[in-house]
Design an enzyme around this catalytic site. Structure first.
Site, PDB file in Angstrom:
ATOM      1  N   ASN A 194      10.474  24.197  18.460  1.00 44.99           N
ATOM      2  CA  ASN A 194       9.358  24.819  19.172  1.00 44.99           C
ATOM      3  C   ASN A 194       9.737  24.993  20.641  1.00 44.99           C
ATOM      4  OD1 ASN A 194       7.737  24.109  16.766  1.00 44.99           O
ATOM      5  ND2 ASN A 194       7.954  22.045  17.580  1.00 44.99           N
ATOM      6  N   HIS A 198      21.734  21.505  18.745  1.00 44.43           N
ATOM      7  CA  HIS A 198      21.288  22.493  17.756  1.00 44.43           C
ATOM      8  C   HIS A 198      19.932  23.084  18.152  1.00 44.43           C
ATOM      9  CE1 HIS A 198      20.947  23.948  13.471  1.00 44.43           C
ATOM     10  NE2 HIS A 198      19.679  23.963  13.829  1.00 44.43           N
ATOM     11  N   GLU A 199      18.988  22.210  18.483  1.00 47.98           N
ATOM     12  CA  GLU A 199      17.634  22.688  18.803  1.00 47.98           C
ATOM     13  C   GLU A 199      17.629  23.495  20.092  1.00 47.98           C
ATOM     14  OE1 GLU A 199      15.624  22.476  16.400  1.00 47.98           O
ATOM     15  OE2 GLU A 199      16.960  21.123  15.315  1.00 47.98           O
TER      16      GLU A 199
HETATM   17 ZN   LIG Z   1      17.937  24.916  13.217  1.00 43.72          ZN
END
Ligand SMILES: [Zn+2]
Length: 550
Positions: free
Chosen positions: A270, A302-303
């Site tokens: 998010n 990654h995020e």
């Molecule tokens: Zn992902």
């Protein structure tokens, strides 16, 4: 194929969502005004919504003069509602006003509750969101498809003891009686519904520092501030890396990394309010093992990679989710290896490729990209072929065109499509343009067909012969293959290197000047196996034998 999609008769521009949350009784009231565009004359507006009771719906014309009450019909199986007007709604701009109520559920998706124990073993509840792929519709009525990007203004009303977090920083706070405070957050960027987030509870926020102009905090159970340093520092380091790599400022107004006690996924990207399993963010550095530290860094990387790739630029539909995930899985290694070389993450990525090989050498493998009609099918895409095969196929092409050229292509792609949606071919086009190589023609063979090739190598006189076949674990029938394979060859006896695209079943290359001991798939990033014939294998090359004995 009949995708279960909303009719294209209306679209949202800006949502103003106010939620009055009763965390003691796990329920909430919602008031929502959405600026919408009605795209053709109609009597009905369809939105996604499930398990939400609408108590009032009306449509206000842009001039604010007409106010039409709408009737509500629920289609729970299709996860949508139909709002109908007696009179025809003319094409144009409106405000859709809704009042509704719903429960804070217990099922780890939508707007759900999560329990934790304090240091004194007291039981406390928080309420948090997990919307990807299609659970925003469980929390508020919306056009819940990635293509309907809009601006979100979120307000939370709740008991003043609760900390509240959403995608953006706080715009204003005011007391509204009953011991309650209303917190309004600044407008989000134009984004998809699945990236909206809000979290409330008796949580603590630890300020970590800044990356560029972006303030970073870790949100966590009270009393664990002393365990936030490792992940917080990684957050700063990695956000700095990505701003530099993408050459586009971070698209949010702040960054909160939120440790959720009950979380179904590893983490969720998010914008500005990234949720994680708690053990990825709260780390006792004295006791943590190396894999725990490694995992924290790579998941954060990654995020954060997604803040641009996925969030700023988003796939049009869920069949493109593999690209989101494959790309972020490659970027997590590029970023984390740059800042944390001690983890030797490229070695680990070889294991990912092996995992991709294992599944993709089965006869009933699937293409990386396939058509997705329903939310269930979208959820099935989060697998080895998406993450492990997808990311290592991208790595093969990154190495083939060169890391800097790849980076330039990605920058162009993000700039061209920011705040917008794409198909995977849009990325191939940008990479082709940046590299001058026909990636837009090559990639579909790797993405839209299942399976991968093996390449057999032999030498005949002064020619190198290459032959490709589909590789299957069970050699039931040998299938010829004609994938365009980016092949890099190094001759161990002369140190000569060259690249070629093997796009036929057989190819013969004159090597008189190049050498006699070829190492095919030099560098090791090709997503294929190489088999040498006995003559090449037994050639005078000590080098090859030593490589194969490893
Ligand atoms: Zn992902």
């Amino acid at each position: 194929m009949n995708k279960n999609i909303l009719p294209r008769t209306s679209s949202p521009k800006r949502y103003e969502i106010k939620l009055d949350i009763d965390l003691e009784n796990f329920s909430y009231l919602g008031i929502q005004t959405v600026e919408i565009q009605v795209l053709e004359n109609t009597k009905s507006i369809f939105l996604n919504s499930i398990g939400i009771k609408i108590s009032h719906a009306s449509l206000i014309a842009a001039n604010d003069k007409e106010n039409n009450n709408l009737s509500v019909e629920y289609f729970e199986d299709e996860e949508r509602i139909c709002l109908s007007s007696k009179n025809e709604i003319k094409k144009g701009e409106y405000k859709l006003y809704l009042e509704f109520n719903s429960d804070i559920t217990n099922d780890l998706k939508g707007f759900y509750r999560s329990k934790f124990l304090t240091k004194k073993d007291e039981e406390k509840w928080i309420a948090t969101t997990q919307f990807e792929p299609t659970s925003a519709r469980n929390a508020f009525p919306c056009w819940d498809e990635p293509e309907y990007k809009a601006v979100f203004s979120i307000s939370i009303v709740a008991d003043k003891k609760y900390l509240r977090v959403s995608n953006e920083k706080v715009l204003s706070e005011k007391e509204v009686g009953d011991n309650k405070v209303e917190t309004t957050f600044v407008d989000s960027m134009k984004m998809s519904t699945y990236l909206v987030a809000f979290v409330i509870g008796e949580l603590e926020a630890t300020e970590i520092g800044e990356a560029g102009n972006t303030k970073i905090r870790i949100i966590h159970r009270p009393g664990f501030s002393d365990q936030t340093n490792y992940a917080g520092t990684a957050g700063i380091e990695l956000l700095n890396f990505f701003e530099d790599y993408y050459k586009i400022p971070y698209p949010g107004s702040k960054l909160d990394l939120i440790a959720i006690p009950d979380f179904a996924m590893g983490a969720m990207e998010n914008v500005g309010a990234v949720t994680f399993r708690e053990n990825l963010l709260l780390i006792d550095e004295e006791k943590a093992t190396r894999p725990e530290l490694n995992r924290s860094v790579t998941v954060i990387a990654h995020e954060l990679a997604h803040m641009w790739f996925g969030d700023l630029v988003t796939m049009k539909w869920w069949d493109g989710i593999w690209l989101n995930e494959a790309f972020a899985s490659l970027m997590e290694v590029i970023a984390a290896d740059n800042k944390y070389p001690e983890f030797k993450l490229w070695n680990e990525m070889n294991l990912s490729r092996s995992a991709g090989f294992a599944i993709d050498s089965l006869e009933n493998s699937r293409p990386i990209e396939f058509e997705v009609a329903t939310p269930e099918e979208a959820e099935e895409m989060f697998d080895v072929l998406t993450y492990e095969k997808g990311s290592t196929v991208l790595r093969m092409f990154e190495v083939f065109i060169g890391e800097e050229v790849f980076q330039k292509g990605v920058q162009e792609y993000l700039n061209k499509f920011k705040y917008d949606n794409t198909n995977s071919s849009d990325l191939w086009d940008s990479l082709s343009k940046a590299s001058g190589q026909p990636l837009n023609e090559m990639l579909p063979y790797w993405i839209k067909e299942e399976g991968y090739p093996s390449v057999s190598i032999s030498i005949n006189d002064s020619s190198l012969l290459l032959e490709q076949k589909r590789f299957l674990l069970k050699d039931i029938k040998i299938e010829n293959s004609n994938k365009p394979i980016p092949v890099s060859i190094k001759f161990l006896d002369t140190d000569e290197k060259f690249n070629l695209i093997l796009d036929q079943t057989n190819e013969k290359i004159d090597i008189e000047e190049k050498g006699e001991v070829p190492l095919v798939n030099s560098g090791g990033w090709g997503f294929y196996h190489v088999f040498y014939d006995e003559k090449v294998f037994n050639s005078k090359s000590i080098a090859i034998n030593s490589l194969l004995k490893r």
